[in-house]
Enzyme design. Structure first.
Site, PDB file in Angstrom:
ATOM      1  N   ASP A 176       1.109  -1.372  -0.053  1.00 50.19           N
ATOM      2  CA  ASP A 176       0.143   0.379   0.142  1.00 50.19           C
ATOM      3  C   ASP A 176       0.841   1.140  -0.312  1.00 50.19           C
ATOM      4  O   ASP A 176       1.948   1.291   0.778  1.00 50.19           O
ATOM      5  CB  ASP A 176      -0.975  -0.332   1.363  1.00 50.19           C
ATOM      6  CG  ASP A 176      -2.286   0.713   0.622  1.00 50.19           C
ATOM      7  OD1 ASP A 176      -2.142   1.993   0.951  1.00 50.19           O
ATOM      8  OD2 ASP A 176      -3.391  -0.026   1.577  1.00 50.19           O
ATOM      9  N   GLY A 222      -5.105   5.351   2.606  1.00 51.83           N
ATOM     10  CA  GLY A 222      -5.377   3.441   3.868  1.00 51.83           C
ATOM     11  C   GLY A 222      -4.348   3.840   4.679  1.00 51.83           C
ATOM     12  O   GLY A 222      -3.785   5.289   4.568  1.00 51.83           O
ATOM     13  N   ASP A 224       4.009   2.035  -4.541  1.00 50.16           N
ATOM     14  CA  ASP A 224       3.310   2.470  -5.497  1.00 50.16           C
ATOM     15  C   ASP A 224       2.924   1.391  -6.445  1.00 50.16           C
ATOM     16  O   ASP A 224       4.225   1.160  -7.006  1.00 50.16           O
ATOM     17  CB  ASP A 224       4.030   3.696  -5.232  1.00 50.16           C
ATOM     18  CG  ASP A 224       3.318   4.537  -7.398  1.00 50.16           C
ATOM     19  OD1 ASP A 224       1.526   3.345  -7.410  1.00 50.16           O
ATOM     20  OD2 ASP A 224       2.363   4.902  -7.130  1.00 50.16           O
ATOM     21  N   ILE A 225       1.940   0.937  -6.844  1.00 49.52           N
ATOM     22  CA  ILE A 225       1.838  -0.275  -7.164  1.00 49.52           C
ATOM     23  C   ILE A 225       2.276  -0.146  -8.360  1.00 49.52           C
ATOM     24  O   ILE A 225       2.526  -0.995  -9.154  1.00 49.52           O
ATOM     25  CB  ILE A 225       0.629  -1.578  -7.335  1.00 49.52           C
ATOM     26  CG1 ILE A 225      -0.728  -0.448  -6.935  1.00 49.52           C
ATOM     27  CG2 ILE A 225       0.726  -1.948  -5.599  1.00 49.52           C
ATOM     28  CD1 ILE A 225      -1.787  -1.716  -7.608  1.00 49.52           C
ATOM     29  N   TYR A 261     -15.357   6.287 -13.331  1.00 50.48           N
ATOM     30  CA  TYR A 261     -14.788   5.694 -12.442  1.00 50.48           C
ATOM     31  C   TYR A 261     -15.303   3.669 -12.820  1.00 50.48           C
ATOM     32  O   TYR A 261     -14.875   2.595 -12.678  1.00 50.48           O
ATOM     33  CB  TYR A 261     -15.614   5.820 -10.680  1.00 50.48           C
ATOM     34  CG  TYR A 261     -15.760   4.570 -10.025  1.00 50.48           C
ATOM     35  CD1 TYR A 261     -14.124   4.147  -8.677  1.00 50.48           C
ATOM     36  CD2 TYR A 261     -16.487   3.178  -9.325  1.00 50.48           C
ATOM     37  CE1 TYR A 261     -13.878   3.152  -8.060  1.00 50.48           C
ATOM     38  CE2 TYR A 261     -16.791   3.311  -8.260  1.00 50.48           C
ATOM     39  CZ  TYR A 261     -15.116   2.554  -7.690  1.00 50.48           C
ATOM     40  OH  TYR A 261     -15.329   1.245  -6.885  1.00 50.48           O
ATOM     41  N   ARG A 289     -28.655  14.782  -5.052  1.00 52.18           N
ATOM     42  CA  ARG A 289     -27.553  15.110  -5.617  1.00 52.18           C
ATOM     43  C   ARG A 289     -27.344  14.831  -7.613  1.00 52.18           C
ATOM     44  O   ARG A 289     -28.290  13.595  -7.457  1.00 52.18           O
ATOM     45  CB  ARG A 289     -26.496  14.201  -5.212  1.00 52.18           C
ATOM     46  CG  ARG A 289     -25.313  15.116  -3.759  1.00 52.18           C
ATOM     47  CD  ARG A 289     -24.198  14.245  -3.618  1.00 52.18           C
ATOM     48  NE  ARG A 289     -25.144  13.075  -2.988  1.00 52.18           N
ATOM     49  CZ  ARG A 289     -23.999  13.027  -2.267  1.00 52.18           C
ATOM     50  NH1 ARG A 289     -22.910  13.389  -2.060  1.00 52.18           N
ATOM     51  NH2 ARG A 289     -23.784  11.699  -1.509  1.00 52.18           N
TER      52      ARG A 289
HETATM   53  N1  LIG Z   1     -15.982   0.718  -0.215  1.00 46.22           N
HETATM   54  C1  LIG Z   1     -17.055   0.588  -1.229  1.00 46.22           C
HETATM   55  O1  LIG Z   1     -17.984   0.175  -0.813  1.00 46.22           O
HETATM   56  C2  LIG Z   1     -16.667  -0.099  -2.340  1.00 46.22           C
HETATM   57  C3  LIG Z   1     -17.596  -0.324  -3.504  1.00 46.22           C
HETATM   58  C4  LIG Z   1     -17.112  -1.304  -4.644  1.00 46.22           C
HETATM   59  C5  LIG Z   1     -15.901  -1.075  -4.623  1.00 46.22           C
HETATM   60  N2  LIG Z   1     -14.512  -0.961  -3.821  1.00 46.22           N
HETATM   61  C6  LIG Z   1     -13.105  -0.856  -4.788  1.00 46.22           C
HETATM   62  O2  LIG Z   1     -12.778  -1.667  -3.530  1.00 46.22           O
HETATM   63  C7  LIG Z   1     -11.479  -0.930  -3.617  1.00 46.22           C
HETATM   64  C8  LIG Z   1     -11.132  -1.560  -2.110  1.00 46.22           C
HETATM   65  O3  LIG Z   1     -11.681   0.009  -1.601  1.00 46.22           O
HETATM   66  P1  LIG Z   1     -11.999   0.256   0.197  1.00 46.22           P
HETATM   67  O4  LIG Z   1     -13.112   0.802   0.009  1.00 46.22           O
HETATM   68  O5  LIG Z   1     -11.007  -0.600   0.872  1.00 46.22           O
HETATM   69  O6  LIG Z   1     -11.250   2.160  -0.650  1.00 46.22           O
HETATM   70  P2  LIG Z   1      -9.322   2.579   0.561  1.00 46.22           P
HETATM   71  O7  LIG Z   1      -9.714   4.129  -0.229  1.00 46.22           O
HETATM   72  O8  LIG Z   1     -10.236   1.893   1.623  1.00 46.22           O
HETATM   73  O9  LIG Z   1      -8.397   1.397  -0.003  1.00 46.22           O
HETATM   74  C9  LIG Z   1      -7.696   1.739  -1.167  1.00 46.22           C
HETATM   75  C10 LIG Z   1      -6.056   1.218  -0.699  1.00 46.22           C
HETATM   76  O10 LIG Z   1      -5.280   1.165  -1.917  1.00 46.22           O
HETATM   77  C11 LIG Z   1      -3.874   1.928  -1.527  1.00 46.22           C
HETATM   78  N3  LIG Z   1      -3.454   2.445  -3.070  1.00 46.22           N
HETATM   79  C12 LIG Z   1      -4.305   3.340  -3.570  1.00 46.22           C
HETATM   80  N4  LIG Z   1      -3.296   3.611  -4.609  1.00 46.22           N
HETATM   81  C13 LIG Z   1      -2.675   3.013  -4.693  1.00 46.22           C
HETATM   82  C14 LIG Z   1      -0.702   2.835  -5.126  1.00 46.22           C
HETATM   83  N5  LIG Z   1      -0.957   3.314  -6.420  1.00 46.22           N
HETATM   84  N6  LIG Z   1      -0.184   1.709  -5.353  1.00 46.22           N
HETATM   85  C15 LIG Z   1      -0.385   1.285  -3.528  1.00 46.22           C
HETATM   86  N7  LIG Z   1      -1.769   1.204  -3.013  1.00 46.22           N
HETATM   87  C16 LIG Z   1      -2.523   2.352  -3.496  1.00 46.22           C
HETATM   88  C17 LIG Z   1      -4.492   2.928  -0.950  1.00 46.22           C
HETATM   89  O11 LIG Z   1      -3.441   3.855  -0.183  1.00 46.22           O
HETATM   90  C18 LIG Z   1      -6.134   2.351  -0.244  1.00 46.22           C
HETATM   91  O12 LIG Z   1      -4.969   1.852   1.076  1.00 46.22           O
HETATM   92  C19 LIG Z   1     -11.539  -0.246  -4.158  1.00 46.22           C
HETATM   93  O13 LIG Z   1     -10.836  -0.689  -5.560  1.00 46.22           O
HETATM   94  C20 LIG Z   1     -12.747   0.521  -4.443  1.00 46.22           C
HETATM   95  O14 LIG Z   1     -12.595   0.587  -5.393  1.00 46.22           O
HETATM   96  C21 LIG Z   1     -15.532  -0.189  -2.421  1.00 46.22           C
END
Ligand SMILES: NC(=O)c1ccc[n+]([C@@H]2O[C@H](COP(=O)([O-])OP(=O)(O)OC[C@H]3O[C@@H](n4cnc5c(N)ncnc54)[C@H](O)[C@@H]3O)[C@@H](O)[C@H]2O)c1
Length: 329
Positions: free
Chosen positions: A34, A39, A59-60, A149, A276
């Site tokens: 991460d 995060g 950074d991935i 998105y 919205r």
């Molecule tokens: N939360 C929801 O309701 C929901 C619904 C549908 C889909 N998703 C998907 O689930 C996944 C996780 O979502 P979440 O809610 O945990 O969000 P989050 O923002 O808490 O988690 C995403 C994580 O990815 C990390 N990250 C972002 N870019 C990065 C990079 N370039 N390199 C390394 N790490 C990186 C961030 O620091 C973060 O910890 C996402 O792909 C999101 O699109 C979430």
């Protein structure tokens, strides 16, 4: 039996950290990566006590990050959760949306291919359905996302299907519906409505409801989502596949608001604002395919899950919370 080795991208995020906890509880060896852009390390406080967990801050989308991690860790599967989660920011910054929500998937797939990682589990979203009128939303519906998105999530699904066809890789795309639970960042204005309500109510501040509150959503607990991820990464599954991860039971926003009002009777009245633009009014998923293909069914009772979350977030009058929750459950 050998413990499965799982690489989790976005491990310090909301879903990622619960997924790491779930994998560790099942005896897996886990590497989490991460960049901590959204995060937080504190989300991994349980995981860091385990000798079976390693965390890498990176950074991935760096040119060799994922290949280097696959080289050193030799995972059996990758759960790809890192991404740009804000629908609004994705619309405002399409280049960033592409890099984090499409290009990152290509890098995951390529790292997996070059290092013989068989299985990829991808965090897709109900946003791929757009505003489709046929509810509950089933995977057989042709996806027509209405946001960049959702388009990026759909593009990643297609890319992974392509890798599965071309190289025999096992890909599982999970379309999460609205996730709620601890560790969701309420400071983000684009965070889930339940976490925003929880934060506002515990701070004694009024919440704003956009529209009349009659909108419905299929809320699923993050504990169930983490379990779905672990199943998809570690069990035999007929792949490639795409599955909704949802409960199939829509909940009205107003009924959720009632729960918060009953648990926080001193809180100010909510404000109601104009709906919205572009907001989808009703959403619910069909959970049958996930049951059929993954053997996954949401297990956390919504009422109990919400109650536990409210209690964890802030002070509440628990008896009235329970009564209301049972009423809406
Ligand atoms: N939360 C929801 O309701 C929901 C619904 C549908 C889909 N998703 C998907 O689930 C996944 C996780 O979502 P979440 O809610 O945990 O969000 P989050 O923002 O808490 O988690 C995403 C994580 O990815 C990390 N990250 C972002 N870019 C990065 C990079 N370039 N390199 C390394 N790490 C990186 C961030 O620091 C973060 O910890 C996402 O792909 C999101 O699109 C979430």
């Amino acid at each position: 039996m050998k413990s499965p080795r799982i690489l989790v991208t976005g491990a310090a995020g909301f879903v990622g950290s619960h997924t790491v906890d779930q994998l560790l509880s099942r005896g897996c060896r886990v590497m989490g990566v991460d960049d901590l852009s959204t995060g937080r390390l504190i989300n991994l406080r349980n995981a860091t006590n385990s000798p079976r967990f390693r965390f890498v801050r990176a950074d991935i989308t760096g040119p060799s990050t994922l290949k280097d991690l696959c080289e050193s860790f030799r995972p059996d599967a990758i759960i790809h959760l890192a991404g740009l989660v804000s629908v609004v920011r994705a619309q405002e910054e399409p280049g960033l949306n592409y890099r984090l929500n499409v290009h990152s998937t290509q890098l995951v797939a390529e790292a997996a291919r070059s290092h013989g990682v068989k299985r990829i589990v991808f965090a897709s979203s109900a946003a791929v359905y757009g505003d489709h009128p046929d509810l509950p939303l089933a995977e057989s519906i042709f996806p027509q996302p209405i946001s960049l998105y959702g388009t990026a999530k759909r593009a990643s699904e297609e890319l992974l299907q392509g890798y599965a066809t071309a190289y025999g890789m096992e890909t599982v795309c999970l379309r999460y519906f609205n996730i709620f639970g601890p560790r969701q960042d309420p400071r983000s204005p684009y965070s889930g409505v339940i976490s925003i309500f929880a934060e506002k109510y515990s701070a004694g501040e009024p919440v704003t409801v956009f529209g009349d509150g009659g909108q419905t959503r299929d809320f699923i607990s993050v504990f169930d989502v983490a379990r779905a991820n672990a199943i998809a990464a570690t069990r035999p599954v007929a792949t490639p596949t795409i599955c909704n991860i949802c409960t199939g039971q829509p909940r009205r926003l107003l009924s959720i608001l009632d729960v918060f009002r009953s648990t926080h009777p001193e809180a100010p009245e909510p404000n109601f604002a104009e709906p919205r633009a572009g907001e989808i009014r009703h959403s619910a998923g069909n959970p049958e395919r996930a049951l059929e293909r993954l053997g996954f069914r949401a297990e956390v009772d919504f009422a109990a899950g919400l109650r536990a979350f409210i209690e964890e977030t802030g002070p509440a009058t628990r008896d009235s919370a329970h009564a209301e929750l049972v009423a809406i459950g």
